[in-house]
Structure formats: structure tokens, C-alpha cells
Write a protein that holds these residues in place. Structure first.
Motif, short mmCIF file in Angstrom:
data_model
loop_
_atom_site.label_atom_id
_atom_site.label_comp_id
_atom_site.label_asym_id
_atom_site.label_seq_id
_atom_site.Cartn_x
_atom_site.Cartn_y
_atom_site.Cartn_z
N VAL A 285 36.94 49.73 46.08
CA VAL A 285 37.99 49.16 46.97
C VAL A 285 38.21 50.14 48.20
O VAL A 285 38.26 49.85 49.27
N ASP A 286 38.34 51.37 47.91
CA ASP A 286 38.45 52.43 48.90
C ASP A 286 37.24 52.47 49.83
O ASP A 286 37.55 52.56 50.91
N ARG A 287 36.01 52.74 49.17
CA ARG A 287 34.77 52.65 50.15
C ARG A 287 34.70 51.37 50.93
O ARG A 287 34.41 51.51 52.12
N LEU A 288 34.83 50.23 50.17
CA LEU A 288 34.87 49.04 51.30
C LEU A 288 35.81 49.10 52.50
O LEU A 288 35.46 48.48 53.43
N ASP A 289 37.04 49.45 52.30
CA ASP A 289 37.98 49.42 53.14
C ASP A 289 37.37 50.72 54.13
O ASP A 289 37.65 50.08 55.59
N GLU A 290 36.95 51.62 53.90
CA GLU A 290 36.36 52.55 54.86
C GLU A 290 35.24 52.19 55.63
O GLU A 290 35.24 52.42 56.95
N ASP A 291 34.37 51.49 55.00
CA ASP A 291 33.35 50.64 55.81
C ASP A 291 33.55 49.46 56.54
O ASP A 291 32.90 48.64 57.21
N GLY A 292 34.77 49.05 56.33
CA GLY A 292 35.08 47.71 57.24
C GLY A 292 34.68 46.53 56.57
O GLY A 292 34.45 45.48 57.45
N MET A 293 34.49 46.71 55.10
CA MET A 293 33.78 45.24 54.54
C MET A 293 34.98 44.55 54.01
O MET A 293 35.98 44.85 53.56
N PRO A 294 34.96 43.18 54.18
CA PRO A 294 35.87 42.16 53.79
C PRO A 294 36.06 42.19 52.22
O PRO A 294 35.16 41.83 51.49
N LEU A 295 37.17 42.34 51.63
CA LEU A 295 37.33 42.71 50.11
C LEU A 295 38.27 41.56 49.99
O LEU A 295 39.42 41.21 50.33
N ALA A 296 37.73 40.53 49.10
CA ALA A 296 38.38 39.46 48.50
C ALA A 296 39.58 39.76 47.63
O ALA A 296 40.46 39.07 47.41
N GLY A 297 38.90 40.41 46.46
CA GLY A 297 39.91 41.15 45.58
C GLY A 297 39.23 41.61 44.20
O GLY A 297 38.12 41.83 44.27
N LEU A 298 40.13 41.52 43.23
CA LEU A 298 39.58 42.35 41.91
C LEU A 298 39.51 41.23 40.90
O LEU A 298 40.70 40.55 40.58
N VAL A 299 38.47 41.29 40.07
CA VAL A 299 38.48 40.51 39.08
C VAL A 299 38.68 41.35 37.84
O VAL A 299 37.80 42.33 37.57
N LEU A 300 39.72 41.19 37.11
CA LEU A 300 39.90 41.98 35.79
C LEU A 300 39.41 41.30 34.78
O LEU A 300 39.96 40.27 34.15
N ASN A 301 38.32 41.55 34.31
CA ASN A 301 37.70 40.65 33.26
C ASN A 301 37.89 41.33 31.59
O ASN A 301 38.21 42.39 31.45
N ARG A 302 37.90 40.48 30.74
CA ARG A 302 37.79 40.60 29.28
C ARG A 302 39.37 41.09 29.10
O ARG A 302 39.52 42.27 28.39
N VAL A 303 40.39 40.80 29.53
CA VAL A 303 41.68 41.00 29.30
C VAL A 303 42.15 40.44 28.24
O VAL A 303 41.89 39.12 27.86
N ARG A 304 42.80 41.13 27.10
CA ARG A 304 43.28 40.67 25.84
C ARG A 304 44.64 39.86 25.75
O ARG A 304 45.35 40.47 26.84
N VAL A 305 44.64 38.82 25.31
CA VAL A 305 45.82 38.14 25.47
C VAL A 305 46.11 37.67 23.92
O VAL A 305 45.56 36.77 23.32
N PRO A 306 47.26 38.07 23.56
CA PRO A 306 47.86 37.58 22.26
C PRO A 306 47.97 36.07 21.84
O PRO A 306 48.44 35.58 22.91
N ALA A 307 47.49 35.57 20.78
CA ALA A 307 47.91 34.08 20.60
C ALA A 307 49.14 33.79 20.61
O ALA A 307 49.42 32.56 20.97
N VAL A 308 50.09 34.58 20.16
CA VAL A 308 51.27 34.13 19.99
C VAL A 308 52.28 35.13 20.90
O VAL A 308 52.93 36.40 20.27
#
Length: 398
Positions: A285-308
Motif C-alpha cells: 500500500v505504501d509503495r503504490l502510494d509512493e509511485d502514484g499507482m491507483p489502489l482499489a483496496g485490500l482483499v483480506l482473504n481466509r477470514v474465520r467466521v464463527p458459525a454461531v
């Protein structure tokens, strides 16, 4: 008068559907550290884009074969291959995997005379450089991306061949090395060592004696002893062709770099809720900002979600302990199973709480970065159905 506690800032949500539905979006680059699911994310975005009506090509630079298997293809190579989409997809999807040696060969063949190209392709030093030289993969990734973008020309039906290119990048920080390709290539071509090696070919005949001083002859003699006479001649022959063959590549790489900075490009950083992966994501994220690259966002993958979600880890553990403390006469055959399930739920709830804490920490350090969380799948994604489910999760669905 009691103080009111300020509300925590809300993390903006990454809307993948909005991103791929925007006709101005032409390139999506998925980057992140190794093992976070970039390849699967890229394939899921590409599939969702195709089923939303876009003409998509997905390029993987990861040598793993997971993308081909998930898309129902036996193999992927340097040529885009059509993916058969069930039902009325509306768009189209092609997939390919970067073959850096073949791409390098195509550059030579396209920008050198046939006899010169044949000489270069047969050069032992070129064969080593094109197959395993450090940075070659990133150079060729930049070249291939530029080629794909250039092929977005009108087809027979008046529509572009592709209107969306999705790029899967190499793992770890090398995922951004292709951003440095033009500068590093220019430094290599203009370096003192390259000028030294190419001077004999450039000067030629008696002029060679004028160009090379006694000191340079000493260096050349030393290199001959270290490298061997034949290898040095192979290197000199290869370097002599650099300007004619790769001068154009340097220009195209600069153009592709500028293309990556335009609004039609979107970088998607992929991470998992672990300290190391999120630290790498922060670097991206910091490097893309330094280089002026357009960042769409972050995909936080494999997040644990309790069934209840309403059953906390503490309550689940307390219930499990209570069951385990019962006298054998007071228990049934299912008591032990119930206690084990309660403990499993407690572990998942604790993991889910830890994942959310890490997500909040990242968002606190990068409050303007949109985030979408993708729940951990019950099994590995290996087909279009799994990719479609992940695409729905990327779009904020269940």
C-alpha cells in the motif's frame, strides 16, 4: 457534563462489482505476499467480470497450475486460451500464464532482422539470461502486459478483443518488481560494464584500438581469464544486440509503467489475517502510494467466521468443561461429541476475534484503504463453482 466517546472511523468497503462494472477500468493487478490466494482472487475477479458482461483476459505470472485447474483447462501457456463458461455469461474469459522465455524470444524476433534474431536466439549467454537471469520475469511481465493492452483493438464485431485485463503477480515483494523494470533495464543498458563489453562491437576494426586503452585491455584480459574466452565472446555478442533489440523494449516498458499509473488501472492488494501477510500488505500500500499507482483496496482473504456469532469462545469453553465434569452416569453417548464441538467452536471464535483485531489494526494504520473480507472456504477452490462463490464474497455477499 459527561464526555461522549468519539465513534471509531468506519473502514470503507471495497466494492469489486463496482470496480469491474466501471467501463473505465481496463487493468486490475492483484499483488501480495506468497500463499495468500492472489491467483485464486485474480481468477475469481476475472470470472465475475466475464459473467457481468466484460471481455476479460487473466494473466498469471505464478508458475503454479492452480489457475488452469480452477478454470477447467488442462494447461496454460503464453497464448490466451478461451474458458468455457456455462450458461449465458454475457462476456468472455481467456486465460494465460506468462512464459518468460517465449516472451523474450518473441521480443527478439519482433525487433531484430531474421538473421540477427537467429544469431541471438542461438547465443548461449542469451539462453541463460532469457531462462533464469534475475529480473527477467519482471521485464517480460511488463512486456506481456503491454502486448495484451495493445491487443485491445476492435475485433470483427466492432468490440475490443478484451476490455479488462486481470494480472496475477509473483509472490512476495517481487510482485512489485515489474514496476522497477524500466529503470533497472535502463541502468543495465547504460551501465559501465555493459558499455565496456559492447565497445568492441561498436568500435570495430582499427577503431577498436583507439577506443580501448591499455587499462581497458587489462580488464578484458582479466574477464577472459575469469569467464573464459568463448563465454566473454558470447556475452559481447549478446550485449552488442541490446540497443537494437531492447531499446524499443525500454520505451514500451516506460509506456506500460505510465499505463499502470492511469485511472483505468486498479491495484488490489491481497492478504490473509496474519501479522507477516498484513505487514507485507502495508508495504504494498505504501509503495503504490509512493509511485502514484491507483489502489482499489485490500482483499483480506481466509477470514474465520464463527458459525454461531452469538456464542462467545468463553461461554463455549465453559459449557464444554461443564459437560466434561459430569459423572458418567449423567452423560449420554453424544455428550463427549457435544463437548468436542463446543471446544472447536471456541477455537474458531478465538481465531475470528484475532482476525478482526488484525483487520482493525491495519485499517487504523491505513484508514483510507477500502477493505473486503473473504471468509475462509471449507475446502480448496478448484473449479468454476468455487471461483464463483469467492467472487460473490469479494462483492460483499455470503
Amino acid at each position: 457534563m459527561p464526555r461522549t466517546r468519539a465513534a471509531a472511523p468506519t473502514t470503507p468497503a471495497l466494492d469489486i462489482d463496482e470496480l469491474i462494472a466501471d467501463p473505465a477500468t481496463h487493468i486490475v493487478v492483484c499483488c501480495g505476499s506468497g500463499g495468500v490466494g492472489k491467483t485464486t482472487t485474480a481468477a475469481a475477479i476475472a470470472l465475475r467480470g466475464a459473467e457481468a458482461g466484460r471481455r476479460v483476459v487473466v494473466l498469471t505470472i505464478d508458475p503454479a497450475r492452480r489457475l488452469a485447474q480452477a478454470l477447467g483447462l488442462e494447461e496454460l501457456d503464453n497464448t490466451p486460451r478461451p474458458v468455457e463458461l456455462p450458461g449465458p455469461a454475457g462476456g468472455s474469459l481467456d486465460a494465460m500464464m506468462l512464459d518468460m522465455k517465449r516472451t523474450f524470444d518473441e521480443v527478439v524476433q519482433a525487433h531484430a532482422a531474421p538473421d540477427k534474431a537467429e544469431q541471438i536466439l542461438a547465443n548461449p549467454f542469451y539462453q541463460a539470461v532469457s531462462s533464469s537471469f534475475a529480473g527477467t520475469q519482471e521485464y517480460m511481465a511488463m512486456e506481456r502486459l503491454g502486448q495484451l493492452h495493445a491487443q485491445r483493438r476492435d475485433g470483427a464485431d466492432g468490440a475490443p478483443t478484451w476490455d479488462l485485463i486481470v494480472v496475477d503477480t509473483p509472490p512476495s515483494r517481487s510482485a512489485l518488481d515489474f514496476l522497477d523494470a524500466p529503470q533497472r533495464l535502463g541502468s543495465f543498458l547504460d551501465g559501465r560494464f555493459v558499455r565496456l563489453l559492447s565497445a568492441p562491437a561498436r568500435a570495430g576494426g582499427r577503431a577498436y584500438l583507439k577506443v580501448f586503452s591499455a587499462g581497458v585491455n587489462v580488464v578484458t584480459n582479466t574477464l577472459t581469464k575469469v569467464l573464459g574466452g568463448q563465454l566473454l565472446r558470447d556475452v559481447q555478442t549478446f550485449v552488442a544486440a541490446l540497443d537494437t533489440v531492447f531499446g524499443g523494449f525500454r520505451k514500451r516498458a516506460d509506456q506500460t509503467y505510465a499505463l499502470l499509473q492511469q485511472n483505468g488501472t486498479a491495484f488490489v492488494v491481497v492478504a490473509v489475517p496474519e501479522h507477516d501477510a498484513l505487514r507485507e500488505a502495508a508495504y504494498f500500500v505504501d509503495r503504490l502510494d509512493e509511485d502514484g499507482m491507483p489502489l482499489a483496496g485490500l482483499v483480506l482473504n481466509r477470514v474465520r467466521v464463527p458459525a454461531v456469532p452469538s456464542l462467545s469462545a468463553g461461554r463455549a469453553l465453559a459449557a464444554a468443561e461443564a459437560l466434561e465434569e459430569l459423572e458418567p452416569s449423567d452423560t449420554s453417548a453424544t455428550t463427549g461429541v457435544t463437548a468436542a464441538l463446543l471446544r472447536l467452536h471456541a477455537d474458531l471464535a478465538q481465531a475470528a476475534a484475532r482476525h478482526q483485531a488484525l483487520a482493525r489494526r491495519f485499517s487504523s494504520a491505513h484508514p483510507g484503504v477500502p477493505v473486503v473480507q473473504v471468509p475462509a472456504a471449507a475446502e480448496d477452490i478448484h473449479d468454476l463453482t468455487g471461483l464463483r462463490s469467492m467472487g460473490a464474497a469479494l462483492a460483499g455477499g455470503d
